[in-house]
Write an enzyme that holds these catalytic residues in place. Structure first.
Site, PDB file in Angstrom:
ATOM      1  N   LYS A 272      31.110  33.821  42.904  1.00  0.00           N
ATOM      2  CA  LYS A 272      31.728  34.431  44.247  1.00  0.00           C
ATOM      3  C   LYS A 272      31.450  33.248  45.441  1.00  0.00           C
ATOM      4  O   LYS A 272      30.207  33.054  45.755  1.00  0.00           O
ATOM      5  CB  LYS A 272      31.092  35.702  44.503  1.00  0.00           C
ATOM      6  CG  LYS A 272      31.479  36.778  43.607  1.00  0.00           C
ATOM      7  CD  LYS A 272      30.961  38.129  44.022  1.00  0.00           C
ATOM      8  CE  LYS A 272      31.239  39.077  42.789  1.00  0.00           C
ATOM      9  NZ  LYS A 272      32.627  39.556  42.969  1.00  0.00           N
ATOM     10  N   ARG A 347      34.293  45.168  33.198  1.00  0.00           N
ATOM     11  CA  ARG A 347      35.203  45.570  32.244  1.00  0.00           C
ATOM     12  C   ARG A 347      34.341  45.155  30.688  1.00  0.00           C
ATOM     13  O   ARG A 347      34.794  45.894  29.824  1.00  0.00           O
ATOM     14  CB  ARG A 347      36.513  45.011  32.506  1.00  0.00           C
ATOM     15  CG  ARG A 347      36.626  43.491  32.588  1.00  0.00           C
ATOM     16  CD  ARG A 347      38.252  43.013  32.846  1.00  0.00           C
ATOM     17  NE  ARG A 347      38.129  43.046  34.591  1.00  0.00           N
ATOM     18  CZ  ARG A 347      39.214  42.834  34.994  1.00  0.00           C
ATOM     19  NH1 ARG A 347      40.069  42.407  34.419  1.00  0.00           N
ATOM     20  NH2 ARG A 347      39.318  42.917  36.388  1.00  0.00           N
TER      21      ARG A 347
HETATM   22  N1  BES Z   1      32.049  44.129  41.386  1.00  0.00           N
HETATM   23  C1  BES Z   1      33.343  43.268  41.517  1.00  0.00           C
HETATM   24  C2  BES Z   1      34.358  44.096  42.367  1.00  0.00           C
HETATM   25  C3  BES Z   1      34.213  44.262  43.779  1.00  0.00           C
HETATM   26  C4  BES Z   1      34.533  43.720  44.594  1.00  0.00           C
HETATM   27  C5  BES Z   1      33.394  45.554  44.095  1.00  0.00           C
HETATM   28  C6  BES Z   1      34.529  43.979  46.051  1.00  0.00           C
HETATM   29  C7  BES Z   1      32.989  45.861  45.420  1.00  0.00           C
HETATM   30  C8  BES Z   1      33.482  45.175  46.416  1.00  0.00           C
HETATM   31  C9  BES Z   1      33.783  42.976  39.994  1.00  0.00           C
HETATM   32  O1  BES Z   1      33.119  42.430  39.351  1.00  0.00           O
HETATM   33  C10 BES Z   1      34.894  41.617  40.353  1.00  0.00           C
HETATM   34  O2  BES Z   1      34.210  40.672  40.648  1.00  0.00           O
HETATM   35  N2  BES Z   1      35.928  41.726  40.205  1.00  0.00           N
HETATM   36  C11 BES Z   1      36.942  40.705  40.445  1.00  0.00           C
HETATM   37  C12 BES Z   1      37.853  40.634  39.339  1.00  0.00           C
HETATM   38  C13 BES Z   1      38.697  39.312  39.224  1.00  0.00           C
HETATM   39  C14 BES Z   1      38.040  38.127  39.002  1.00  0.00           C
HETATM   40  C15 BES Z   1      40.059  39.643  38.282  1.00  0.00           C
HETATM   41  C16 BES Z   1      37.514  40.920  41.849  1.00  0.00           C
HETATM   42  O3  BES Z   1      38.032  42.021  42.200  1.00  0.00           O
HETATM   43  O4  BES Z   1      37.861  40.114  42.504  1.00  0.00           O
HETATM   44 MN    MN Z   2      32.375  40.433  39.300  1.00  0.00          MN
END
Ligand code: BES
Ligand code: MN
Ligand code: ZN
Length: 490
Positions: A272, A347
């Site tokens: 991230k 997921r």
């Molecule tokens: N834990 C995150 C989702 C999330 C984002 C939770 C903001 C709370 C606040 C999840 O694991 C994630 O990183 N999702 C990605 C998916 C993408 C790579 C397809 C996202 O939402 O950007």
């Molecule tokens: Mn994630």
């Protein structure tokens, strides 16, 4: 805190602080309120006029009364329009009353609120939840803990004598919500897969529930390649939690609650970046927190329902052992997944958790997960997304959640979008295109549930709040616990 329902008329109550709920356009003092206002030397009428109090929902005022008066402080909380009254109105009004009591530093609070829909038990339960949750302050990580204001000790609910069971129920549910809040608010160096398993063990011990913790080797034997792929870069051991509540006698139904349990989500090698909110990724176990919070409430409520509480808990980290983008993992149902983004890890953990859960032969499965930023974009911070291929179960859950204060909006399971998850080399990729990202995430999960009625809840938005809001204080919200409990009891 002690709660008591009493039948003392408002004009005769004595104590530190009396708070009365008034509807919008119902702020003219009549009947017993005129009598009360006389006893309070006209303070009620005075504050209504001075503050132009209109009874709007979420509004409140309070004042000191002369020292000869039977009550030292008085407060008014707005209830909005009479035809819009719900248990959630009462929960929020009770929270406002609790905040008055806190601000005015009172020990005994008298609270006069109306009954919703002739249902005294539901009304009292909501009021108790609102007060307990508004007063919950998480000071575990503050060093100056001795400058706390004097605590509210006793709340008397006027007009609600004989509602002891509803009081207890509200308190038990609040304890579950508070556990979930504290798990979410604690950072990733405090809440780890190990402490999550310990929390499950504490619940199992306290309420006589069954607990099975699958260690890494157990998960290997079950072929949980998706979950273990996510876990493999962490120095922390993964823990697969399976907590079971069994009622005495034959259960009326059997259900399972599955929560995403990432105690920290760095994104993995698709790390991230700046501005991604990586420092908030301690909240990525909010689904598991709600699962354990619901378990704590169910353990006390003891319904005639068998409930399985499940979470595949791990961190998503980076190291020389990390999954590479492009790796192919095999889940415990034999399906192969090309990892085109290591940040779509929730997921993967849920895939193996869902396969495990379906083998238990339950009547319905609900999973909760802080799964996608896309869901936050779609529904904002207050509303969770709900996906289900099963209309009956979706409607049953939405109905049960209606008065819980947890807000949901049903989203489409658009099968065609699964085309975006097609892989050249494996059965599927773990990530689709950016548009509809919360929908493709739910379609991915669907590959791991064969025939059991199932609901997926994306709680990425409401898991946390930065602002005080009704009965929420800044921090983890405990979102999901009240609606899950209400659904289990339904
Ligand atoms: N834990 C995150 C989702 C999330 C984002 C939770 C903001 C709370 C606040 C999840 O694991 C994630 O990183 N999702 C990605 C998916 C993408 C790579 C397809 C996202 O939402 O950007
Ligand atoms: Mn994630
Ligand atoms: Zn995540």
């Amino acid at each position: 805190m002690e709660f008591r329902g009493i039948d003392t008329p408002r004009a005769e109550w004595t104590g530190d602080c009396l708070v009365i709920g008034l509807f919008e356009d119902g702020v003219e003092l009549t009947g017993d309120l005129t009598t009360l206002d006389h006893k309070l030397a006209g303070t009620l009428q005075e504050i209504i006029s001075e503050a132009e109090f209109k009874g709007k929902a979420e509004s409140s005022i309070s004042a000191r009364v002369g020292s000869q008066s039977p009550v030292r402080k008085v407060g008014l909380v707005g209830l909005g329009k009479v035809e819009h009254l719900t248990p959630e109105t009462l929960r929020r009004a009770a929270a406002a009353a609790a905040r008055i009591a806190q601000k005015e530093r009172v020990k005994t609070l008298g609270l006069s609120l109306p009954t919703w829909n002739g249902n005294a038990a539901a009304s009292v339960q909501a009021v108790v939840e609102g007060i307990e949750l508004a007063l919950h302050q998480d000071t575990r990580f503050k060093s100056d803990s001795d400058e706390k204001p004097p605590k509210l000790e006793r709340v008397e609910l006027l007009g609600f004598a004989g509602q002891d069971a509803a009081i207890t129920k509200g308190q038990q549910i609040a304890l579950g919500v508070i556990l979930a809040r504290e798990l979410v608010s604690a950072p990733a160096n405090i809440v780890t897969p190990i402490t999550m398993a310990e929390t499950a063990a504490a619940i199992a011990n306290e309420y006589g529930m069954e607990l099975e913790i699958l260690e890494k080797e157990d998960c290997e034997k079950l072929g949980m390649g998706a979950f273990l792929g996510v876990a493999q870069a962490s120095d922390m051991p993964p823990k697969f939690i399976h907590l079971t509540y069994r009622p005495v006698g034959t259960p009326r139904k059997k259900v399972a609650i599955v929560g995403k349990g990432l105690t920290f989500d760095s994104g993995g090698l698709n790390i991230k970046g700046a501005g991604s909110g990586i420092e908030m990724m301690k909240t990525d176990m909010g689904g598991a927190a709600a699962t354990l919070g619901a378990a704590k409430a169910i353990g006390q409520l003891k319904p005639d329902v068998e409930v399985h509480f499940i979470s595949a808990v791990t961190e998503n980290m980076i190291s020389g052992h990390a999954i590479h983008p492009g790796d192919i993992l095999t889940a415990s149902n034999g399906k192969t997944i090309e990892i085109n983004n290591t940040d779509a890890e929730g997921r993967l953990t849920l895939a193996d958790a869902l396969v495990f859960t379906e083998k238990l032969g339950v009547d319905a499965i609900v999973d909760l997960a802080t799964l996608t930023g896309a869901c936050v974009v779609a529904l904002g911070d207050d509303i969770a997304g709900l996906w289900s291929p099963n209309d009956d179960l979706a409607n049953q859950f939405l109905e049960a959640a209606q008065h819980s204060g947890d807000k949901y909006w049903r989203m489409p399971m658009e099968e065609k979008y699964f085309e975006g998850m097609k892989s050249v080399v494996a059965d599927m990729k773990n990530t689709g295109p950016r548009p509809g990202g919360a929908i493709t995430a739910s379609l991915f999960l669907k590959q791991f549930v064969k025939e059991t009625p199932w609901i997926h809840l994306d709680i990425a938005g409401p898991v946390w709040t930065d602002k005080e809001n009704g009965y929420h204080n800044p921090g983890g919200t405990g979102f999901g616990v009240r609606s899950l409990v209400s659904w289990v009891l339904s």
